[in-house]
Design an enzyme around this catalytic site. Structure first.
Site, short mmCIF file in Angstrom:
data_model
loop_
_atom_site.label_atom_id
_atom_site.label_comp_id
_atom_site.label_asym_id
_atom_site.label_seq_id
_atom_site.Cartn_x
_atom_site.Cartn_y
_atom_site.Cartn_z
N CYS A 53 48.35 40.27 41.23
CA CYS A 53 47.24 39.72 42.02
C CYS A 53 46.07 40.72 42.08
O CYS A 53 46.24 41.85 42.54
CB CYS A 53 47.73 39.38 43.42
SG CYS A 53 46.41 38.95 44.59
N CYS A 56 45.20 41.78 45.63
CA CYS A 56 46.19 42.74 46.14
C CYS A 56 45.88 44.15 45.65
O CYS A 56 45.99 45.12 46.41
CB CYS A 56 47.59 42.33 45.70
SG CYS A 56 48.10 40.69 46.28
#
Length: 456
Positions: A53, A56
């Site tokens: 991600c 993230c």
């Protein structure tokens, strides 16, 4: 020599950065399946992430800073992170549906963080939720100190009562958004007059408002509506939170750097309506302004010319635009009343056609943004697949055409062979005719000889 010195400085700087990052990572615990059983004795602030991600990865250095800060301030909150793809069952139990998801886990309760992903905002959230639900204000000095720090302040005044029990219940639900305090009546400023005790009071916008069960309805709904100032600087996160209040959002879309009369005038009109018409509209409307039209353009799927005024219904993605120029406060009040009585035309919405339009708009925006940021990457991502598809289509079409010609030629050749087999060539046909004619002539000659012999 200068180049060598510069390189050494760069290496030292890189080493310092690496040390800071490593130190931050040391204050953030990597959590595994044992976390589910061991967590209940502590308060945890956890980042549920996925290794692939991009958001993230962007949060990771901020999260390390959060770990350092929480440790340095002596907070009882432990900071951790969990790979939600490796421990999907645990993440699912905590209600993780996207990445990254930030949660504060306190006993059997799990609180979601939905604010800006900055160090200060995350730490403020953790300290608020980890602390007591209701914070007492024992003196006027403490009250004044807290009031200076909070633009919106909820205070319960009085002793034990069913209202206090309800207040505690609401606090456990809405502590993720705001603080909750309690005080005795003599701690409040002298200008505060309460009709009765116990009472719940909100201090904001330079004044205060008292909760009335008969006029304001459920306490939770009232606090949820009142947890914002009457006038806000609205951004994407604020607009997302305003969706939970059930209010329509009336905003002036302006350029904060533009000090022209028109930009200033529309902002002032919204401010005046929010202040002077609170009793009329505060239950149904939230007021504010937004800097720039990029977010509004993506929301409305249209290019909005600024400065302008737009009213958003965040619950169903509808919006309202004034059908004439807003010149003054009276025009704005009339526009709002038209929305309330249903005479103003609603645009947008969440119907099927709008969803299809949204998909097309998002796809177009993605392609345009990629090409603007990196033309070469855009050509590779979109040009290469299109080129491959074009070649495949060309090959299919070409194969069909050639096959058709070959099949036609084969049919023609087969028919031609059949004609030659059945009837022969023109020369063979001519020879056959001649041969037949010769055979008949010989027969006639034989018959003639026989007749002549009989006559003899």
């Amino acid at each position: 020599m200068a180049a060598v010195g510069g390189r050494q400085q760069w290496l030292v700087w890189a080493a310092v950065v690496a040390h800071v990052v490593a130190s931050g990572a040391g204050f953030v615990e990597d959590l595994d399946e044992s976390f589910k059983e061991n967590r209940k004795d502590d308060i945890w602030l956890v980042d549920f992430y996925a290794p692939w991600c991009g958001h993230c990865k962007k949060l990771e250095p901020v999260w390390n800073e959060v770990g350092i800060e929480m440790k340095n301030m002596g907070s009882p909150v432990k900071v951790g992170k969990m790979d939600a793809t490796s421990f999907s069952s645990i993440a699912s139990e905590f209600g993780v549906r996207g990445y990254p998801t930030i949660k504060l886990l306190k006993g059997d309760l799990a609180y979601n963080y939905r604010g800006p992903r900055t160090k200060d905002d995350i730490i403020e959230f953790a300290n608020r939720v980890a602390g007591p639900l209701i914070r007492p204000l024992p003196s006027q000095h403490m009250f004044e100190h807290v009031q200076k720090r909070h633009r919106v302040l909820f205070v319960y005044v009085g002793g034990e009562s069913p209202l206090k029990e309800k207040y505690i219940e609401v606090a456990s639900e809405l502590i993720v958004y705001t603080y909750f305090f309690s005080a005795s009546e003599d701690v409040l400023p002298e200008y505060v007059t309460l009709p009765e005790l116990p009472a719940v009071v909100v201090f904001k916008d330079g004044t205060y408002f008292v909760y009335d069960e008969y006029e304001d309805g459920d306490l939770s709904s009232w606090i949820n509506r009142e947890r914002f100032q009457g006038y806000l600087n609205v951004d994407g996160f604020t607009l997302y939170e305003l969706g939970d209040t059930g209010k329509l959002v009336a905003i002036a879309v302006i350029d904060d750097k533009n000090s022209s009369v028109e930009h200033t005038r529309l902002k002032s009109i919204i401010q005046e309506v929010a202040r002077d018409y609170r009793d009329h509209f505060h239950r149904d409307f939230q007021f504010g302004h937004m800097d720039g039209n990029d977010y509004i353009n993506s929301l409305l799927m249209d290019d909005v010319t600024i400065p302008t005024i737009v009213v958003l219904n965040t619950s169903n993605q509808q919006y309202f635009l004034p059908n004439r120029h807003i010149e003054n406060t009276e025009d704005m009040v009339q526009f709002i009343n038209n929305i309330l009585d249903g005479t103003a035309e609603a645009q947008g919405g969440d119907g099927l056609l709008q969803r299809i339009k949204r998909i097309i708009y998002d796809a177009k925006s993605t392609v345009v943004s990629v090409f603007k940021s990196s033309p070469l990457l855009g050509c590779f991502l979109f040009g290469l697949p299109l080129g491959v598809i074009s070649i495949m289509c060309y090959g299919i079409c070409t194969a069909d055409t050639d096959g058709g010609i070959d099949e036609h030629e084969a049919d023609k050749k087969e028919n031609g062979d059949r004609e030659l087999t059945d009837e022969g060539s023109e020369e063979e046909q001519e020879d056959e005719k001649n041969g037949k004619y010769t055979e008949l002539s010989d027969g006639e000659l034989k018959q003639k000889d026989i007749m002549e012999k009989k006559k003899d």
